[in-house]
Design a protein around this motif. Structure first.
Motif, PDB file in Angstrom:
ATOM      1  N   LEU A   1       0.859  -1.185   0.000  1.00  0.00           N
ATOM      2  CA  LEU A   1       0.000   0.000   0.000  1.00  0.00           C
ATOM      3  C   LEU A   1       0.895   1.235   0.000  1.00  0.00           C
ATOM      4  CD1 LEU A   1      -2.893   1.112   0.186  1.00  0.00           C
ATOM      5  CD2 LEU A   1      -2.691   1.039   2.666  1.00  0.00           C
ATOM      6  N   GLY A   2       0.959   1.924  -1.148  1.00  0.00           N
ATOM      7  CA  GLY A   2       1.811   3.097  -1.256  1.00  0.00           C
ATOM      8  C   GLY A   2       1.150   4.342  -0.713  1.00  0.00           C
ATOM      9  N   VAL A   3       1.871   5.067   0.154  1.00  0.00           N
ATOM     10  CA  VAL A   3       1.359   6.307   0.726  1.00  0.00           C
ATOM     11  C   VAL A   3       2.445   7.376   0.620  1.00  0.00           C
ATOM     12  CG1 VAL A   3      -0.200   5.125   2.304  1.00  0.00           C
ATOM     13  CG2 VAL A   3       2.114   5.727   3.066  1.00  0.00           C
ATOM     14  N   ALA A   4       2.026   8.640   0.693  1.00  0.00           N
ATOM     15  CA  ALA A   4       2.950   9.773   0.658  1.00  0.00           C
ATOM     16  C   ALA A   4       3.349  10.110   2.087  1.00  0.00           C
ATOM     17  CB  ALA A   4       2.295  10.966  -0.034  1.00  0.00           C
ATOM     18  N   PHE A   5       4.525   9.631   2.510  1.00  0.00           N
ATOM     19  CA  PHE A   5       4.987   9.878   3.874  1.00  0.00           C
ATOM     20  C   PHE A   5       6.475   9.572   3.938  1.00  0.00           C
ATOM     21  CE2 PHE A   5       4.228  10.645   8.287  1.00  0.00           C
ATOM     22  CZ  PHE A   5       2.918  11.068   8.391  1.00  0.00           C
TER      23      PHE A   5
ATOM     24  N   ARG B   1      -9.235   3.054   1.939  1.00  0.00           N
ATOM     25  CA  ARG B   1     -10.640   3.382   1.800  1.00  0.00           C
ATOM     26  C   ARG B   1     -11.032   3.527   0.331  1.00  0.00           C
ATOM     27  NH1 ARG B   1     -13.039   4.936   6.668  1.00  0.00           N
ATOM     28  NH2 ARG B   1     -12.115   3.537   8.199  1.00  0.00           N
ATOM     29  N   ASP B   2     -10.154   4.109  -0.468  1.00  0.00           N
ATOM     30  CA  ASP B   2     -10.418   4.296  -1.890  1.00  0.00           C
ATOM     31  C   ASP B   2      -9.081   4.467  -2.587  1.00  0.00           C
ATOM     32  OD1 ASP B   2      -9.665   6.984  -1.363  1.00  0.00           O
ATOM     33  OD2 ASP B   2     -11.744   7.429  -0.790  1.00  0.00           O
ATOM     34  N   ASP B   3      -9.128   4.906  -3.834  1.00  0.00           N
ATOM     35  CA  ASP B   3      -7.897   5.072  -4.605  1.00  0.00           C
ATOM     36  C   ASP B   3      -7.085   6.281  -4.175  1.00  0.00           C
ATOM     37  OD1 ASP B   3      -8.590   2.855  -6.042  1.00  0.00           O
ATOM     38  OD2 ASP B   3      -9.539   3.988  -7.676  1.00  0.00           O
ATOM     39  N   ALA B   4      -7.657   7.133  -3.324  1.00  0.00           N
ATOM     40  CA  ALA B   4      -6.971   8.366  -2.945  1.00  0.00           C
ATOM     41  C   ALA B   4      -6.497   8.384  -1.500  1.00  0.00           C
ATOM     42  CB  ALA B   4      -7.883   9.576  -3.186  1.00  0.00           C
ATOM     43  N   ARG B   5      -7.053   7.525  -0.633  1.00  0.00           N
ATOM     44  CA  ARG B   5      -6.745   7.631   0.788  1.00  0.00           C
ATOM     45  C   ARG B   5      -6.411   6.271   1.389  1.00  0.00           C
ATOM     46  NH1 ARG B   5     -11.938  10.034   3.308  1.00  0.00           N
ATOM     47  NH2 ARG B   5     -12.782   8.359   2.005  1.00  0.00           N
TER      48      ARG B   5
ATOM     49  N   GLY C   1       0.401  16.139   3.752  1.00  0.00           N
ATOM     50  CA  GLY C   1      -0.985  16.163   3.306  1.00  0.00           C
ATOM     51  C   GLY C   1      -1.872  15.161   4.007  1.00  0.00           C
ATOM     52  N   ALA C   2      -1.431  14.634   5.142  1.00  0.00           N
ATOM     53  CA  ALA C   2      -2.225  13.685   5.917  1.00  0.00           C
ATOM     54  C   ALA C   2      -2.904  14.409   7.073  1.00  0.00           C
ATOM     55  CB  ALA C   2      -1.354  12.552   6.433  1.00  0.00           C
TER      56      ALA C   2
ATOM     57  N   ARG D   1      -2.758   8.343  -0.831  1.00  0.00           N
ATOM     58  CA  ARG D   1      -2.218   7.227  -1.600  1.00  0.00           C
ATOM     59  C   ARG D   1      -1.248   7.752  -2.648  1.00  0.00           C
ATOM     60  NH1 ARG D   1      -5.455   2.638  -2.106  1.00  0.00           N
ATOM     61  NH2 ARG D   1      -3.802   1.924  -3.521  1.00  0.00           N
ATOM     62  N   MET D   2      -0.196   6.976  -2.922  1.00  0.00           N
ATOM     63  CA  MET D   2       0.767   7.328  -3.956  1.00  0.00           C
ATOM     64  C   MET D   2       1.318   6.034  -4.541  1.00  0.00           C
ATOM     65  SD  MET D   2       4.197   9.718  -3.730  1.00  0.00           S
ATOM     66  CE  MET D   2       3.242  11.233  -3.547  1.00  0.00           C
TER      67      MET D   2
END
Length: 634
Positions: free
Chosen positions: A507-511, A545-549, A596-597, A620-621
Motif C-alpha cells: 500500500l503506497g502512501v505519501a509519507f 478506503r479508496d484510490d486516494a486515501r 498532506g495527511a 495514496r501514492m
C-alpha cells in the motif's frame, strides 16, 4: 451570401449571447424582493420547522430574485431573450392589424351614411385587413431578424412594408373617386422602414412614396385639376416622409445602442452579484441582513451554522423573533436600530440553545446607509463570529510565536547539554560509592529527558521542505510494530496485547518512513499506557478506503477520554501525566500535515470494546517498480 451561411451566422450569434436560466438565483440579496414573512414559533428541531426548512431548501429559486438590481420589465425581456427589434416589429404588426380593421370599418361606415365607396377600394381594404390580421395571429416559431427586412424581395419585407406600399398606393390612386383621403396611411410603411430597415432602403422607400405621390398629382393635373397645387401638396408630403424616415432611423439607432449598453450593464451587474454571493458564502464569519421588524432577509452558510446548536438553521428569509435562544440577538438588533450606531469592536451576545448549552458570539453591526445618525435605516448587516474561534485563533498565533522562540532556544541548549552529558560521564567513571553513582545516574536521566524535549521541539521547527516520496505502508507498519513490541517487551501472537490487521498487498502512501515511525510509536505508546493489558487490548488496523486515501487507526480498550481532555489533545504542552512534555500528539499532527495527511481522535459508540481510537488519513501514492519488486522478493 447563401441562405445556409446566413443561418449558420445567426446560430453562432445566438451562442455568443449570454443566456440566463429563469430560475437562477444570482443575487445573494435576492430574498429582499420576497413579500412573504415567516414567523418562527419554535426552534429548528421541531417537526414543523424541519418541514418548512425542507420545503424551502427543495423549492427552486424565484426568477425574480434580481428584482433589486433590474426592473421587472427588463428582467422579463432578458429572461425571454426578446430584443428591441423583435418587440418593435411585433408592435408594427399589431398596428397593421388594427389599421386593417379600421379600413374595413371605415368603408362600412361611409356606406351606412350614404357615401357609397368604390368597389375596388372596398376590396383592397378587406384584402389588406385580412392579410394584416392573419400575419398578426400567425404563431411565430422563430423571431424575425434584422437581416430578413434588409432584403427587398425577402418574405418579411414583402409581407409587411411591400404590402402596405401597394395597398395604400392603390387606395390613394382611387381617392379621386372616393370620399376618403389615404395619404396619411403611407406614414405606416415609411415609419416601419425607417425604424426596422437600413437607412438606404428606408430612404428608397420614402423616395418611392414621394414619386408615387408626384405621379398621382401629375395624373390629376392632366385630368383638369390645379397641377401646381397638387404638385406642391405631393412635394410637401414627400418631404415630410423623408423627415419621418431620418428621425425614425436616428431614434431606432439610439434605441439599439441603449439596449446594447443596458444588456452589457445588466450582464456586468449579474457577474458582480454572483461574485459577491460567492465571496459572502465562502466567508468564515456569519453575515445576516436584518430589517427593523427582526426579519432576516439574507444569511450566509456560516451564519446559519452559528444560529443552530447542530447543523444549520433554515435558509433566509426567516424571523428572529419567536425563538427563545435568539432573544439576545433580537435585543441587539433593536438596540442597534435605536442607537443608529455600534461599537467598532462589537459586543458579545450569548445564544442559550439549551439549559446546559450556550454559544457566545461577537456581533458587529453595520448599516446599509452612510448618513447622519438620525437617518432612518431600513436594514442592518450583522457580522457574527464565534468567540471560541476567536480565542482559538489568538491562541494559535501565540503558539506559533512561542514555537519560533522555543526552536531558537532549543538549538542553543544543545551545546551546553552535550557538555553536561560529557562531564557527567567523566564523573561517573570516578564515582566510587553508591551515593555518587546514584547522583550521576540522576544527572544522566535528566540530560536524556532534556535531549528528548529538545529533539521534539526541533522536530516541528520550520525547515526545508523535503521531497515527498511513496513508501510501502504495509511493510513499514509491520516493521514498526515488531520493533516497538521488542522495545516495550510485548510478545506478538494470538494472545498479545497488540493485534495488527494489515492488507495483504503493498500500500503506497505519501509519507517519510522515519516520520511515520515517530507518529505510530507515539500512538502505540499512548494506547498501551492506558490499555487494560488483556489480549487484543490494542488494535492497529491499516486499510485503503479508496484510490486516494489510506486509513491507519490505533484503538484501545482504556477508559474513554472525556470531552474536557479531548479538546486539548493536539495542543502543545498539554499532558495528563506529571512527567509528560505534552508535545507527542502535537508533533504527530505537525508531521502529518507536512505530507498532506491528517490525524484525529474519535470516541466510538457506547458498548464498543475499544472506545478510544486515533486515526491517520494518508494520501495514496503509487509505489516505484523497484520498491514493489523488493517487497515481493523479501
Amino acid at each position: 451570401m447563401s441562405e445556409a451561411a446566413r443561418e449558420r451566422d445567426r446560430r453562432m450569434g445566438e451562442r455568443r449571447q449570454p443566456r440566463r436560466s429563469p430560475t437562477a438565483d444570482e443575487s445573494w440579496f435576492g430574498a429582499f424582493g420576497s413579500a412573504e414573512d415567516t414567523q418562527v414559533s419554535q426552534y429548528e428541531n421541531s417537526p414543523e420547522m424541519k418541514a418548512k426548512a425542507g420545503d424551502s431548501a427543495a423549492a427552486p429559486a424565484s426568477s425574480t430574485s434580481d428584482s433589486r438590481l433590474f426592473s421587472r420589465q427588463a428582467e422579463r425581456i432578458v429572461s425571454a431573450g426578446q430584443t428591441a427589434f423583435d418587440r418593435i416589429y411585433r408592435t408594427f404588426i399589431g398596428a397593421r392589424a388594427a389599421l386593417g380593421v379600421a379600413l374595413v370599418l371605415a368603408q362600412a361606415i361611409t356606406g351606412l351614411f350614404g357615401a357609397r365607396p368604390s368597389l375596388e377600394a372596398a376590396l383592397i381594404s378587406v384584402a389588406y385587413g385580412t392579410l394584416a390580421l392573419v400575419l398578426w395571429l400567425l404563431p411565430r416559431k422563430t423571431p424575425v431578424e434584422p437581416k430578413a427586412l434588409a432584403r427587398v424581395f425577402g418574405a418579411p419585407w414583402l409581407s409587411t412594408i411591400g404590402v402596405d406600399l401597394l395597398a395604400f398606393s392603390a387606395l390613394h390612386m382611387l381617392a379621386p373617386g372616393s370620399s376618403l383621403n389615404y395619404v396619411a396611411l403611407l406614414v405606416l410603411p415609411v415609419l416601419m422602414a425607417g425604424v426596422l430597415t437600413p437607412r438606404p432602403l428606408a430612404l428608397a422607400t420614402s423616395a418611392a412614396v414621394a414619386l408615387m405621390l408626384l405621379a398621382v398629382a401629375w395624373f390629376g393635373g392632366l385630368q383638369g385639376s390645379n397641377l401646381t397645387q397638387l404638385l406642391t401638396q405631393a412635394a410637401l408630403a414627400g418631404s415630410g416622409f423623408f423627415v419621418i424616415t431620418v428621425l425614425a432611423g436616428e431614434l431606432a439607432g439610439r434605441l439599439a445602442r441603449e439596449e446594447l449598453s443596458a444588456r452589457g450593464n445588466m450582464e456586468m451587474a449579474r457577474q458582480q452579484a454572483a461574485l459577491n454571493r460567492l465571496v459572502i458564502e465562502e466567508m468564515q464569519d456569519g453575515i445576516l441582513v436584518v430589517d427593523r421588524r427582526g426579519r432576516v432577509r439574507a444569511a450566509n452558510p456560516a451564519a446559519r451554522r452559528l444560529l443552530a446548536p447542530t447543523g444549520m438553521s433554515r435558509p433566509a428569509p426567516f424571523q428572529l423573533r419567536g425563538v427563545e435562544a435568539w432573544q439576545g440577538l433580537v435585543r441587539t438588533v433593536e438596540q442597534a436600530f435605536a442607537e443608529s450606531s455600534w461599537p467598532e469592536a462589537g459586543r458579545d451576545v450569548t445564544l442559550a440553545f439549551e439549559p446546559d448549552a450556550a454559544r457566545t458570539l461577537r456581533v458587529r453591526v453595520r448599516f446599509t446607509r452612510h448618513k447622519a445618525a438620525q437617518a432612518n435605516e431600513d436594514f442592518c448587516v450583522l457580522f457574527l463570529e464565534d468567540v471560541r474561534n476567536m480565542q482559538a485563533r489568538s491562541r494559535q498565533e501565540k503558539l506559533a510565536a512561542m514555537g519560533r522562540v522555543s526552536a531558537g532556544i532549543a538549538h542553543e541548549i544543545r551545546n551546553p547539554l552535550a557538555a553536561i552529558a560529557q562531564a557527567n560521564a567523566l564523573l561517573a567513571e570516578d564515582a566510587t560509592d553508591a551515593a555518587q553513582r546514584q547522583l550521576t545516574r540522576m544527572v544522566a536521566d535528566n540530560v536524556d529527558r532534556l535531549k528528548r524535549i529538545v529533539d521534539d521541539v526541533m522536530e516541528v521547527a520550520p525547515g526545508a521542505v523535503q521531497d515527498i516520496v511513496a513508501i510501502d505502508a504495509t511493510a513499514m507498519v509491520a516493521a514498526i510494530c515488531s520493533d516497538w513490541a521488542r522495545s516495550v517487551g510485548v510478545k506478538l501472537g494470538e494472545q498479545s496485547v497488540l493485534r495488527v490487521e494489515l492488507p495483504p498487498q503493498p500500500l503506497g502512501v505519501a509519507f517519510d518512513a522515519e516520520h511515520l515511525r515517530r507518529v505510530l510509536v507515539n500512538l502505540l505508546d499512548n494506547a498501551h499506557r492506558h490499555a487494560s493489558g488483556a489480549p487484543g487490548a490494542v488494535v492497529l488496523r491499516l486499510d485503503s478506503r479508496d484510490d486516494a486515501r489510506a486509513f491507519l487507526s490505533v484503538a484501545s480498550d482504556g477508559t474513554p477520554i472525556t470531552a474536557e481532555v479531548e479538546r486539548y489533545l493536539f495542543e502543545p504542552f498539554f499532558s495528563t501525566r506529571s512527567r509528560g512534555t505534552g508535545l507527542g500528539l502535537y508533533i504527530c499532527r505537525e508531521l502529518c500535515e507536512r505530507y498532506g495527511a491528517s490525524i484525529d481522535y474519535r470516541a466510538r459508540a457506547a458498548g464498543d470494546p475499544h472506545p478510544n481510537e486515533f486515526y491517520v488519513v494518508m494520501r495514496r501514492m503509487p509505489l516505484a517498480d523497484t520498491e514493489a519488486r523488493l517487497h515481493l522478493t523479501s
